[in-house]
Scaffold this motif. Structure first.
Motif, short mmCIF file in Angstrom:
data_model
loop_
_atom_site.label_atom_id
_atom_site.label_comp_id
_atom_site.label_asym_id
_atom_site.label_seq_id
_atom_site.Cartn_x
_atom_site.Cartn_y
_atom_site.Cartn_z
N THR A 179 0.83 -1.19 0.03
CA THR A 179 0.08 0.00 0.18
C THR A 179 0.64 1.41 0.00
OG1 THR A 179 -1.94 -1.11 1.17
CG2 THR A 179 -2.05 1.21 1.39
N SER A 180 0.72 2.07 -0.88
CA SER A 180 1.28 3.56 -1.06
C SER A 180 0.49 4.40 -1.68
CB SER A 180 2.66 3.28 -1.91
OG SER A 180 3.12 4.37 -2.33
N LYS A 238 1.97 6.02 -4.80
CA LYS A 238 2.02 5.40 -5.98
C LYS A 238 0.39 4.92 -6.30
CE LYS A 238 6.62 3.09 -5.74
NZ LYS A 238 7.23 1.83 -5.64
N GLN A 260 6.23 -3.25 5.06
CA GLN A 260 7.17 -2.80 3.86
C GLN A 260 7.85 -4.24 3.33
OE1 GLN A 260 7.40 -1.32 6.87
NE2 GLN A 260 6.58 0.83 6.22
#
Length: 287
Positions: A52-53, A56, A220
Motif C-alpha cells: 500500500t502506497s 503510487k 514494507q
C-alpha cells in the motif's frame, strides 16, 4: 419401552443429528460465500504483489505475505523438532510416573491459555528483557510456546496408535531402540505427526492477538537478500494483523475482506495438503 417407541426415538435422534450436521455445513458455506462475495473483487495480481502506497496509489499485501511466510518458517523450524523430540521422549523413553504426568498436564494447560496472555508474556520477556522489541523474531518465539503443546500432544497420540508388536518385533530382531524409533515408529506415526504439524501452521496463519503485542504492524517489503535477512529483527505485520487494522483503524473493509479471501485460500490449501500427505503416508505404510 416397546419396539415401536424405540424406533421412533432412534428416528428422532437421527433426524436431529442430521439437522445439526446440515446446519454446520450451511453455516460454513454461508461464511465462505459471504467473504468471497465481499472480498473477491479486491484480489488481483497487483493486490498480491505490491504494498500500500499513497504516492503510487497502490493497495497491496505483498509485505504482509512475506511477513507471514517468515514467521511460519522461523516458528516451525524451531518448534517442530522440539515438539516431536519431546513427544518421543515422553512416549518411548520416560518412565510413567509423576514427572510425565506433570509434563503432560503442563502441556495441556499451555494449550488452553488465551493467546493474548502469550502475547503479553512475549512482549515483556522476548521484546523487553531480551531486547528484541517489536519484531518478527519476538512474534515467532512467542508462537513457538503456543504451538509446542499442539505438536507434542498430536505426535504423542500418533505414536500411541502404533501397535506394540512393531516395537517388540524390531527389538526382537536385534534393532536398537533409536533405530527402531527412526525406521519403524516414526514412519508408522507419520500421518498423525504431519497432521499435528500442519494444524500448528494453521494456528500461526490465523493468529492475531499475540502478534499485536509482539510482531508489530509494519508492511514494507525488504530490499534484496540483506534486507530479507534483517527482516526477522524488524517489525512486521502478518495478514491477520493487516486485516484487523484495515477493518478497525483504517475502515477499509474492501481490503479487509480481500485479505480474508486470501486467508481462506491458504487455510483451504493447508487442509487439502494435510489430507494429501496423510493419504500418501497411509498408502506407503500399507505397501
Amino acid at each position: 419401552m416397546t419396539i415401536s417407541m424405540r424406533i421412533i426415538k432412534d428416528s428422532v435422534i437421527r433426524t436431529l443429528i442430521y439437522l445439526c450436521a446440515v446446519f454446520s455445513v450451511l453455516l460454513l458455506i454461508g461464511i465462505i460465500v459471504y467473504v468471497l462475495v465481499k472480498g473477491v473483487s479486491a484480489v488481483n495480481w497487483s493486490f498480491l504483489t505490491s504494498v500500500t502506497s499513497v504516492l503510487k496509489g497502490t493497495v497491496g499485501i505483498a509485505g504482509n505475505i512475506v511477513n507471514t511466510i517468515l514467521i511460519i518458517f522461523i516458528t516451525m523450524v524451531i518448534a517442530t523438532p522440539i515438539g516431536i523430540g519431546s513427544a518421543i521422549y515422553l512416549n518411548e523413553y520416560a518412565k510413567p510416573g509423576m514427572v510425565v504426568t506433570v509434563i503432560e498436564y503442563a502441556t495441556e494447560t499451555l494449550s488452553g491459555i488465551p493467546s493474548i496472555i502469550f502475547g503479553l508474556f512475549g512482549m515483556m520477556f522476548f521484546g523487553e528483557k531480551m531486547g528484541l522489541g517489536y519484531s518478527l523474531m519476538t512474534g515467532a518465539l512467542t508462537l513457538i510456546i503456543m504451538v509446542l503443546p499442539l505438536i507434542t500432544r498430536n505426535t504423542q497420540e500418533a505414536l500411541k496408535t502404533v501397535p506394540n508388536t512393531y516395537r517388540n518385533g524390531a527389538i526382537g530382531l536385534g534393532s536398537g531402540k533409536w533405530h527402531m524409533i527412526r525406521t519403524i515408529l516414526i514412519p508408522s506415526a507419520m500421518p498423525g505427526i504431519i497432521t499435528g504439524t500442519i494444524l500448528a501452521v494453521g494456528r500461526i496463519v490465523g493468529e492475531s492477538a499475540a502478534l499485536l503485542f509482539t510482531a508489530g504492524s509494519a508492511k514494507q517489503l525488504s530490499n534484496g537478500i540483506e534486507g530479507l535477512l534483517d527482516k526477522p529483527f524488524q517489525s512486521g505485520g502478518t495478514l491477520t494483523i493487516q486485516m484487523y487494522l484495515s477493518a478497525t483503524s483504517e475502515g477499509d473493509f474492501e481490503t479487509a475482506f480481500g485479505i480474508a479471501v486470501v486467508l481462506l485460500i491458504i487455510v483451504l490449501g493447508i487442509n487439502l495438503g494435510t489430507k494429501a500427505l496423510t493419504k500418501h503416508f497411509d498408502v506407503t505404510r500399507k505397501e
